[in-house]
Write a protein that holds these residues in place. Structure first.
Motif, mmCIF file in Angstrom:
data_model
loop_
_atom_site.group_PDB
_atom_site.id
_atom_site.type_symbol
_atom_site.label_atom_id
_atom_site.label_comp_id
_atom_site.label_asym_id
_atom_site.label_seq_id
_atom_site.Cartn_x
_atom_site.Cartn_y
_atom_site.Cartn_z
ATOM 1 N N GLY A 20 0.834 -1.190 0.000
ATOM 2 C CA GLY A 20 0.000 0.000 0.000
ATOM 3 C C GLY A 20 0.863 1.231 0.000
ATOM 4 N N VAL A 24 -1.067 4.249 4.318
ATOM 5 C CA VAL A 24 -1.745 2.991 4.661
ATOM 6 C C VAL A 24 -0.806 2.089 5.451
ATOM 7 N N LEU A 28 -1.299 0.596 9.257
ATOM 8 C CA LEU A 28 -1.275 -0.831 9.559
ATOM 9 C C LEU A 28 -0.243 -1.150 10.632
ATOM 10 N N ILE A 60 -11.312 -1.436 8.268
ATOM 11 C CA ILE A 60 -10.432 -1.255 7.128
ATOM 12 C C ILE A 60 -11.255 -1.407 5.846
ATOM 13 N N VAL A 64 -8.134 -1.938 0.831
ATOM 14 C CA VAL A 64 -6.925 -2.168 1.645
ATOM 15 C C VAL A 64 -6.864 -3.617 2.081
#
Length: 70
Positions: A20, A24, A28, A60, A64
């Motif tokens: 990503g 992102v 995470l 999420i 993603v």
């Protein structure tokens, strides 16, 4: 190997790899989602997933979740 998006509610799996953009990936990792960690799906909707690792839960987007491989 399947994506987080393909998992069913209640299933768990080990994160194999993720991809990503930098924002992102930072999100995470901030929520302790990284390669080798166990992740569990708690709820799925039309456009996203509620999942968690350890004591953390997060929502999420489906796009993603497609990029997190279990």
């Amino acid at each position: 190997m399947q994506s987080l998006w393909e998992m069913k509610v209640g299933e768990s799996g080990t994160v194999k790899w993720m991809m990503g953009n930098s924002a992102v990936m930072e999100f995470l990792r901030k929520h302790e989602i990284k390669e080798g960690n166990l992740i569990r799906v708690f709820q799925k909707g039309k456009s996203g997933v509620i999942a968690g690792t350890g004591n953390r839960r997060f929502a999420i987007a489906g796009e993603v979740a497609e990029r997190i491989k279990i």
